[in-house]
Design a protein around this motif. Sequence first.
Motif, PDB file in Angstrom:
ATOM      1  N   GLU A 204      58.175  44.345  49.180  1.00  0.00           N
ATOM      2  CA  GLU A 204      58.993  45.461  49.842  1.00  0.00           C
ATOM      3  C   GLU A 204      60.145  45.006  50.615  1.00  0.00           C
ATOM      4  OE1 GLU A 204      56.044  47.842  51.460  1.00  0.00           O
ATOM      5  OE2 GLU A 204      56.751  47.280  53.726  1.00  0.00           O
ATOM      6  N   THR A 205      61.420  45.616  50.770  1.00  0.00           N
ATOM      7  CA  THR A 205      62.621  45.073  51.491  1.00  0.00           C
ATOM      8  C   THR A 205      63.047  46.146  52.647  1.00  0.00           C
ATOM      9  OG1 THR A 205      62.941  44.275  49.168  1.00  0.00           O
ATOM     10  CG2 THR A 205      64.900  44.468  50.943  1.00  0.00           C
ATOM     11  N   ARG A 227      68.131  56.809  44.177  1.00  0.00           N
ATOM     12  CA  ARG A 227      67.317  57.683  43.258  1.00  0.00           C
ATOM     13  C   ARG A 227      67.559  57.246  41.703  1.00  0.00           C
ATOM     14  NH1 ARG A 227      69.568  63.225  43.180  1.00  0.00           N
ATOM     15  NH2 ARG A 227      71.185  62.018  41.935  1.00  0.00           N
ATOM     16  N   ASP A 228      68.785  57.010  41.553  1.00  0.00           N
ATOM     17  CA  ASP A 228      69.287  56.941  40.258  1.00  0.00           C
ATOM     18  C   ASP A 228      69.001  55.579  39.549  1.00  0.00           C
ATOM     19  OD1 ASP A 228      70.731  59.331  40.379  1.00  0.00           O
ATOM     20  OD2 ASP A 228      72.508  58.462  40.526  1.00  0.00           O
ATOM     21  N   CYS A 229      68.586  54.617  40.359  1.00  0.00           N
ATOM     22  CA  CYS A 229      68.114  53.085  40.098  1.00  0.00           C
ATOM     23  C   CYS A 229      66.499  53.175  40.253  1.00  0.00           C
ATOM     24  CB  CYS A 229      68.706  52.362  41.283  1.00  0.00           C
ATOM     25  SG  CYS A 229      70.704  51.888  40.945  1.00  0.00           S
ATOM     26  N   GLY A 230      65.876  54.219  40.585  1.00  0.00           N
ATOM     27  CA  GLY A 230      64.558  54.323  40.567  1.00  0.00           C
ATOM     28  C   GLY A 230      63.755  53.680  41.540  1.00  0.00           C
ATOM     29  N   LEU A 231      64.475  53.629  42.820  1.00  0.00           N
ATOM     30  CA  LEU A 231      63.939  52.803  43.961  1.00  0.00           C
ATOM     31  C   LEU A 231      63.117  54.065  44.956  1.00  0.00           C
ATOM     32  CD1 LEU A 231      66.772  50.681  44.862  1.00  0.00           C
ATOM     33  CD2 LEU A 231      64.748  50.014  43.973  1.00  0.00           C
ATOM     34  N   ASN A 232      61.936  53.480  45.261  1.00  0.00           N
ATOM     35  CA  ASN A 232      61.072  54.283  46.112  1.00  0.00           C
ATOM     36  C   ASN A 232      61.334  54.055  47.540  1.00  0.00           C
ATOM     37  OD1 ASN A 232      59.110  56.215  46.898  1.00  0.00           O
ATOM     38  ND2 ASN A 232      57.736  54.365  47.356  1.00  0.00           N
ATOM     39  N   ASP A 255      60.326  49.921  48.297  1.00  0.00           N
ATOM     40  CA  ASP A 255      59.094  49.374  47.613  1.00  0.00           C
ATOM     41  C   ASP A 255      59.660  48.545  46.363  1.00  0.00           C
ATOM     42  OD1 ASP A 255      56.765  50.012  48.969  1.00  0.00           O
ATOM     43  OD2 ASP A 255      56.523  51.562  47.840  1.00  0.00           O
ATOM     44  N   ALA A 256      60.503  47.706  46.419  1.00  0.00           N
ATOM     45  CA  ALA A 256      60.918  46.666  45.630  1.00  0.00           C
ATOM     46  C   ALA A 256      61.534  45.343  46.205  1.00  0.00           C
ATOM     47  CB  ALA A 256      61.961  47.440  44.612  1.00  0.00           C
ATOM     48  N   ALA A 257      62.050  44.320  45.408  1.00  0.00           N
ATOM     49  CA  ALA A 257      62.592  43.285  46.004  1.00  0.00           C
ATOM     50  C   ALA A 257      63.978  43.259  45.360  1.00  0.00           C
ATOM     51  CB  ALA A 257      61.712  41.891  45.417  1.00  0.00           C
ATOM     52  N   PRO A 258      64.923  42.545  46.207  1.00  0.00           N
ATOM     53  CA  PRO A 258      66.303  42.398  45.883  1.00  0.00           C
ATOM     54  C   PRO A 258      66.555  41.866  44.494  1.00  0.00           C
ATOM     55  CG  PRO A 258      66.023  41.777  47.977  1.00  0.00           C
ATOM     56  CD  PRO A 258      64.627  42.037  47.550  1.00  0.00           C
ATOM     57  N   ALA A 281      65.074  41.808  55.891  1.00  0.00           N
ATOM     58  CA  ALA A 281      63.530  41.383  55.481  1.00  0.00           C
ATOM     59  C   ALA A 281      63.141  41.730  54.143  1.00  0.00           C
ATOM     60  CB  ALA A 281      62.513  42.126  56.229  1.00  0.00           C
ATOM     61  N   VAL A 282      62.235  40.671  53.435  1.00  0.00           N
ATOM     62  CA  VAL A 282      61.748  40.858  52.250  1.00  0.00           C
ATOM     63  C   VAL A 282      60.274  40.362  52.512  1.00  0.00           C
ATOM     64  CG1 VAL A 282      61.799  40.363  49.799  1.00  0.00           C
ATOM     65  CG2 VAL A 282      63.959  40.334  50.893  1.00  0.00           C
ATOM     66  N   TYR A 283      59.088  40.808  52.281  1.00  0.00           N
ATOM     67  CA  TYR A 283      58.001  40.366  52.385  1.00  0.00           C
ATOM     68  C   TYR A 283      56.935  41.007  51.482  1.00  0.00           C
ATOM     69  CZ  TYR A 283      58.134  44.631  55.178  1.00  0.00           C
ATOM     70  OH  TYR A 283      58.618  46.009  55.651  1.00  0.00           O
TER      71      TYR A 283
END
Length: 326
Positions: A204-205, A227-232, A255-258, A281-283
């Motif tokens: 998550e980012t 939303r259009d890119c499907g990111l939560n 809830d995704a990584a870059p 942050a990315v973890y």
Amino acid sequence: MTHMKLTYLGPEGTFTHQAAIEAGHCLKTQYGIDEPELVAAPDVTSIMASVQSGESWGVIAWENNVEGYVMPNLDALIDAHDAAGLARVGINVSFDAFITPGTSQIGIDGASVSAHPHGLAQCKRFIERHRLHPAQASSNAAACRDLKPGNVALGPHICGDLYGLEILEEHVEDFDGAHTDFLVIAPRGDVLDYVARTREREFETVITFIPLATGPGVVANLLDVLRDCGLNMTSLISRPIKGHDGTYSFIITLDAAPWEPRFRRMLVEVAEHGDWAKTIAVYPRRERPNPPVDSWMLPEGGVRLDSSASTSDWQTAQNARRELLW
């Protein structure tokens, strides 16, 4: 990196110290890093300076489930020129009230009570019950270390033994079950290097956006892109750009990584629109509970319809008019 230092908000006994110990185990599990040398720092500014100079990694308090985000630390990470988070660890938080040996437990009413600002905020009922006068300290452990006779300090249970104090009262926090999440931060090059080694995991980012245009629809347009890119999205907060009325940065947890294609598409669209973006942050993704909000959790007042409510009568009721101000 064969060996490294991990700088935390000191002195010994702070919740951040406990988080740094836990972070050592976390870094071993997630990235295969040997347990680091723990180094105490007097304040978060020193931690940020040590990280950005490449002298160490760091641990900073990030989010508390009672008081929310630790805003000074959030702002510091947004403004940092070379620091980002790569791991997140949680610590259960409970406060004891301490006095120095020989201080009368009967005569503390009206005394001074010291703790970190978040500690004071989480123990309001105890403070009010004893009519204590709050005094901010750089950390809860520092408040215990520097406690003067006749006053009170709030801190983790371990501080009693560390600093030779007596317990006035245990578990003085307002809410049971409090916990604080901490970020492990490192120079951005180190973050890129280590997360690249475990990209098969779910991440998550936390990312910051600053739209250069202001006015109606700015946030809605940004959320449309997500939303259009499907990111939560799991969190959205705003922070003022200091000293400039009407301008804000927006900090979003996704809830995704870059490096995922859908995330990258979003970043390309935002950048080409001319807005500013920075991943802070990315973890590895945590398991996150999704409990219902029970009625007893709700604040006083407000409007909530149950199955017995009429679809028309409630709109003209005096209670709805008062609570919704319509």
